[in-house]
Design an enzyme around this catalytic site. Sequence first.
Site, PDB file in Angstrom:
ATOM      1  N   GLY A  14      19.699   9.158  89.649  1.00 18.60           N
ATOM      2  CA  GLY A  14      18.268   9.048  89.908  1.00 18.60           C
ATOM      3  C   GLY A  14      17.639   7.931  89.100  1.00 18.60           C
ATOM      4  O   GLY A  14      16.527   8.072  88.599  1.00 18.60           O
ATOM      5  N   ILE A  51      11.655   8.907  85.636  1.00 13.53           N
ATOM      6  CA  ILE A  51      12.299   9.126  84.344  1.00 13.53           C
ATOM      7  C   ILE A  51      13.626   8.373  84.264  1.00 13.53           C
ATOM      8  O   ILE A  51      13.966   7.798  83.232  1.00 13.53           O
ATOM      9  CB  ILE A  51      12.517  10.631  84.106  1.00 13.53           C
ATOM     10  CG1 ILE A  51      11.171  11.349  83.937  1.00 13.53           C
ATOM     11  CG2 ILE A  51      13.397  10.868  82.884  1.00 13.53           C
ATOM     12  CD1 ILE A  51      11.267  12.865  83.974  1.00 13.53           C
ATOM     13  N   ASP A 102      24.832  10.277  97.437  1.00 14.82           N
ATOM     14  CA  ASP A 102      24.135  11.562  97.422  1.00 14.82           C
ATOM     15  C   ASP A 102      24.792  12.446  96.368  1.00 14.82           C
ATOM     16  O   ASP A 102      25.986  12.774  96.482  1.00 14.82           O
ATOM     17  CB  ASP A 102      24.230  12.208  98.801  1.00 14.82           C
ATOM     18  CG  ASP A 102      23.383  13.465  98.942  1.00 14.82           C
ATOM     19  OD1 ASP A 102      23.125  14.138  97.916  1.00 14.82           O
ATOM     20  OD2 ASP A 102      22.980  13.794 100.068  1.00 14.82           O
ATOM     21  N   VAL A 103      24.040  12.838  95.354  1.00  6.26           N
ATOM     22  CA  VAL A 103      24.628  13.605  94.251  1.00  6.26           C
ATOM     23  C   VAL A 103      25.191  14.946  94.694  1.00  6.26           C
ATOM     24  O   VAL A 103      26.039  15.528  94.004  1.00  6.26           O
ATOM     25  CB  VAL A 103      23.614  13.824  93.100  1.00  6.26           C
ATOM     26  CG1 VAL A 103      23.195  12.512  92.480  1.00  6.26           C
ATOM     27  CG2 VAL A 103      22.420  14.629  93.575  1.00  6.26           C
ATOM     28  N   ASN A 155      20.015  13.082  85.799  1.00  6.41           N
ATOM     29  CA  ASN A 155      18.567  13.069  85.957  1.00  6.41           C
ATOM     30  C   ASN A 155      18.105  13.376  87.378  1.00  6.41           C
ATOM     31  O   ASN A 155      17.000  13.885  87.564  1.00  6.41           O
ATOM     32  CB  ASN A 155      18.037  11.690  85.531  1.00  6.41           C
ATOM     33  CG  ASN A 155      16.608  11.464  85.960  1.00  6.41           C
ATOM     34  OD1 ASN A 155      15.679  12.080  85.440  1.00  6.41           O
ATOM     35  ND2 ASN A 155      16.421  10.582  86.947  1.00  6.41           N
ATOM     36  N   SER A 189      13.969  21.104  82.740  1.00  8.23           N
ATOM     37  CA  SER A 189      12.516  21.133  82.951  1.00  8.23           C
ATOM     38  C   SER A 189      11.927  22.297  82.176  1.00  8.23           C
ATOM     39  O   SER A 189      12.611  23.290  81.894  1.00  8.23           O
ATOM     40  CB  SER A 189      12.209  21.307  84.442  1.00  8.23           C
ATOM     41  OG  SER A 189      10.820  21.517  84.663  1.00  8.23           O
ATOM     42  N   SER A 244      10.250  24.143  83.623  1.00  7.29           N
ATOM     43  CA  SER A 244      10.388  25.153  84.675  1.00  7.29           C
ATOM     44  C   SER A 244      11.642  25.991  84.520  1.00  7.29           C
ATOM     45  O   SER A 244      11.825  26.972  85.245  1.00  7.29           O
ATOM     46  CB  SER A 244      10.379  24.474  86.053  1.00  7.29           C
ATOM     47  OG  SER A 244       9.136  23.862  86.306  1.00  7.29           O
ATOM     48  N   TYR A 255      13.026  25.785  92.956  1.00  5.20           N
ATOM     49  CA  TYR A 255      13.247  24.720  91.974  1.00  5.20           C
ATOM     50  C   TYR A 255      13.554  25.263  90.586  1.00  5.20           C
ATOM     51  O   TYR A 255      14.481  24.810  89.912  1.00  5.20           O
ATOM     52  CB  TYR A 255      12.001  23.842  91.927  1.00  5.20           C
ATOM     53  CG  TYR A 255      11.975  22.771  90.867  1.00  5.20           C
ATOM     54  CD1 TYR A 255      12.697  21.594  91.024  1.00  5.20           C
ATOM     55  CD2 TYR A 255      11.190  22.915  89.723  1.00  5.20           C
ATOM     56  CE1 TYR A 255      12.653  20.588  90.068  1.00  5.20           C
ATOM     57  CE2 TYR A 255      11.143  21.917  88.757  1.00  5.20           C
ATOM     58  CZ  TYR A 255      11.869  20.761  88.934  1.00  5.20           C
ATOM     59  OH  TYR A 255      11.820  19.769  87.982  1.00  5.20           O
ATOM     60  N   LYS A 271      16.684  24.431  87.595  1.00  8.10           N
ATOM     61  CA  LYS A 271      16.492  23.828  86.279  1.00  8.10           C
ATOM     62  C   LYS A 271      16.962  24.756  85.165  1.00  8.10           C
ATOM     63  O   LYS A 271      17.453  24.301  84.131  1.00  8.10           O
ATOM     64  CB  LYS A 271      15.030  23.428  86.095  1.00  8.10           C
ATOM     65  CG  LYS A 271      14.634  22.237  86.955  1.00  8.10           C
ATOM     66  CD  LYS A 271      15.535  21.038  86.688  1.00  8.10           C
ATOM     67  CE  LYS A 271      15.127  19.798  87.434  1.00  8.10           C
ATOM     68  NZ  LYS A 271      15.983  18.629  87.126  1.00  8.10           N
ATOM     69  N   THR A 331       4.873  18.400  82.560  1.00 11.44           N
ATOM     70  CA  THR A 331       4.331  17.724  83.740  1.00 11.44           C
ATOM     71  C   THR A 331       4.324  16.220  83.495  1.00 11.44           C
ATOM     72  O   THR A 331       3.566  15.711  82.675  1.00 11.44           O
ATOM     73  CB  THR A 331       2.907  18.220  84.045  1.00 11.44           C
ATOM     74  OG1 THR A 331       2.940  19.642  84.222  1.00 11.44           O
ATOM     75  CG2 THR A 331       2.379  17.572  85.312  1.00 11.44           C
ATOM     76  N   ASN A 357       5.953  14.757  91.825  1.00 14.38           N
ATOM     77  CA  ASN A 357       4.724  15.580  91.845  1.00 14.38           C
ATOM     78  C   ASN A 357       3.469  14.772  92.182  1.00 14.38           C
ATOM     79  O   ASN A 357       2.362  15.245  91.961  1.00 14.38           O
ATOM     80  CB  ASN A 357       4.539  16.297  90.505  1.00 14.38           C
ATOM     81  CG  ASN A 357       4.496  15.343  89.329  1.00 14.38           C
ATOM     82  OD1 ASN A 357       4.172  14.174  89.480  1.00 14.38           O
ATOM     83  ND2 ASN A 357       4.826  15.843  88.146  1.00 14.38           N
TER      84      ASN A 357
END
Length: 253
Positions: free
Chosen positions: A12, A17, A63-64, A90, A143, A145, A156, A160, A188, A194
């Site tokens: 990514g 990031i 594609d991971v 990532n 994350s 999250s 999601y 994570k 965030t 997002n």
Amino acid sequence: MLLADKTLFITGGSAGIGRATALAAARQGADIAIHYLGHDEGAHSAVAEIEQIGRRAIAIEGDVSDPASARRFVEEGTAALGALDIFVNNAGICPFHAFLDMPGEVFERTMNVNLHGAFYMVQAAANQMVRQGKGGAIVAVSSISALVGGEYQSHYTPTKAGVHSLMQSAAIALGRHGIRCNSVMPGTILTDINKEDLADAAKRQYMEGRIPLGRLGEPDDLAGPIIFLASDLARYVTGASLLVDGGMFVNLQ
């Protein structure tokens, strides 16, 4: 030069990031292999910027979620750069969606990219590090999250949490090979993942109000913590996670 003459592979890496980390690592002396999907302009411009810094770089598309893509990334990146010293997992997606009517394909794609992809990529990178016989560092982008829920993130948040858990288990499995495995947990952060959700001014203001440091995160805010965990400054840190959230998690009032 915390990463002088190291090679850093990142998934990514064409935006957000990942891109910020790739550029920051190059400024710290590393050569960079970027894995990306579909964002040719971002990937190739990142390579150009890294080369302007004076480091070598390569961008490899794939594609991971495909195990063969992980093996190809490691093989082609190592052939181009000579070694794999640091791996940063990532890549991730978060198509916001309500829980009760979540389509199966949305859940499956999120799981396949975020969790299955992390497993395949980390496994391929770890095998290369073991073959090289000189240890290494793996950092996964989990994350906040992983620790809290989200009404529109029921597909999601488990991924994570899984990435965080994967790093804990990998730290145990790979410690005997001198490979350290850690995760960062961003709060965030203003990225493409997002952008649509935070386009709502009221939502953005609410999120900013939750953060003691008073602002949303930027991709560059993650680059430093990732480089720290990848560097010899963290040579006795493994199986750990680092919250990078401006204090959001501890702000319960």
